[in-house]
Design a protein around this motif. Structure first.
Motif: not given
Length: 404
Positions: A139-151, A92-100
């Motif tokens: 609820x967070x539904x995407x894989x979060x970047x390494x610098x994000x404190x959330x999962x 889903x994150x890839x499809x939405x082209x997420x801002x990092x």
């Protein structure tokens, strides 16, 4: 146990004082993501269980629709989707082209307090000045970047001044604006805390002393924040709590543990003159002169709204009167003015501490849930409502699958 409460092993609180009002606030941390998983939380005193203080709306819902914590619960026929593994979230994150710096959040519950219909009669202003445009728990539904404190899978709270981030089922949100939550309550109940107990507690925090052992006058009818004030003043051992209300709500006020007074100044003014330690006034009739006259020499007034004055905005001298009242209130050392969301905007760490404290009290059934949960398809004009309903919070149901 409260109906709909979710199991969570991490329910411990730390060793901080039970009343956050007189804590020294630390410096602002607008990007703070402190979760309920740490142990630096506040401790509550052992008060009697409050689950018997159920709130029943007059002529609105049956007892079968009121949960054991006192909140009105509407059933929903609308379902939404829930993902079960992180691969779906990554896709889903890839499809939405997420801002990092953004994450996709599946909306579990949402409230738009600014859209609340104006309530007539003796009631706090609804919506209260400064209310956000949208509050979500999801609820967070995407894989979060390494610098994000959330999962992935974390439950989060988001509070925004306008509704630009909100969509029907998902939202693409900056993770710095999200607060991680425990999953021990239903999502809509956690939004309810933000709309009732958070402003009530933070209003009391503007007073230079606590309510313990003091007489309190709450002039705001039975709106959601004034209801929360009644319960908090009781928990914090106020000596006596007086609440002006319409006669039909007198018995309900007594059930909450307060003393009902008539709605007019003449009903309570002569009785309470020079006897009140803390006044919380959302109405401001007679330019707050009567409310201030209730105070003892060392008393304090908290101003939460100016509903009476604002109801006359079409008057020729409204602007002049408003400016005069504001000047007089700000110049008084015995008056503090509560601003909704001020702590959230200027001191995120203290906001999170307040939420932890209140979340624990609601979980332990010391405090009842306030406000109304409705389905995703509900429209407010489907039935007559009053201030006792509080704010409407939409619950978005989930199914094992994609959104239909």
């Amino acid at each position: 146990m409260v109906r709909g409460r979710l199991q969570d092993d991490d329910t411990a609180v730390g060793s901080r004082g039970q009343f956050v009002a007189l804590e020294s606030f630390s410096s602002s941390r607008s990007g703070d993501h402190s979760s309920f998983d740490d142990e630096s939380t506040v401790e509550t005193a052992s008060y009697p269980n409050a689950k018997g203080n159920t709130i029943n709306s007059k002529n609105m819902v049956s007892k079968s629709n009121v949960n054991t914590a006192g909140a009105i619960k509407m059933t929903s026929s609308t379902d939404s989707a829930m993902f079960h593994d992180q691969s779906c979230g990554a896709c889903l994150g890839a499809l939405l082209r997420l801002n990092p710096d953004n994450v996709v959040v599946k909306i579990l519950s949402v409230a738009r307090p600014k859209d609340t219909k104006y309530k007539e009669g003796l009631c706090e202003p609804m919506p209260l000045k400064g209310m956000p445009g949208v509050i979500i728990v999801g609820s967070i539904m995407t894989k979060t970047p390494s610098h994000c404190p959330l999962s992935f899978g974390d439950r989060v709270l988001g509070i925004f001044k306008d509704a630009k981030y909100y969509s029907e089922n998902y939202a693409n949100l900056p993770f710095k604006d999200l607060i991680k939550l425990k999953k021990n309550l239903e999502p809509w109940q956690q939004i309810s805390i933000v709309l009732s107990y958070i402003p009530a507690l933070q209003a009391l925090q503007t007073c230079p002393f606590t309510v313990e052992g003091n007489k309190v006058l709450l002039n705001g009818g039975l709106g959601p924040i004034n209801q929360a004030l009644i319960h908090l003043c009781k928990v914090h051992r106020a000596r006596r709590i007086y609440v002006p209300v319409e006669p039909e709500y007198s018995s309900l006020v007594r059930e909450m543990g307060a003393k009902p007074m008539g709605p007019k100044h003449s009903d309570w003014g002569p009785t309470l003159m020079n006897s009140i330690d803390v006044v919380v006034d959302f109405i401001g009739s007679n330019k707050f002169i009567t409310s201030k006259a209730m105070l003892v020499e060392t008393g304090h007034m908290i101003v939460g709204g100016t509903k009476d004055l604002d109801s006359r905005k079409d008057d020729l001298f409204y602007s002049l009167n408003k400016a005069f009242v504001d000047w007089r209130l700000h110049s008084s050392t015995r008056t503090s003015i509560f601003e909704f969301m001020k702590v959230y905007d200027t001191d995120r760490e203290s906001f999170i501490k307040d939420f932890k404290y209140l979340n624990k009290l609601v979980y332990d059934e010391v405090l009842p849930v306030i406000n109304t949960c409705v389905s995703q398809t509900y429209r407010e004009n489907e039935r007559e409502t009053d201030a006792l309903d509080g704010y409407f919070i939409v619950e978005i149901r989930e199914l094992d699958g994609w959104t239909q």
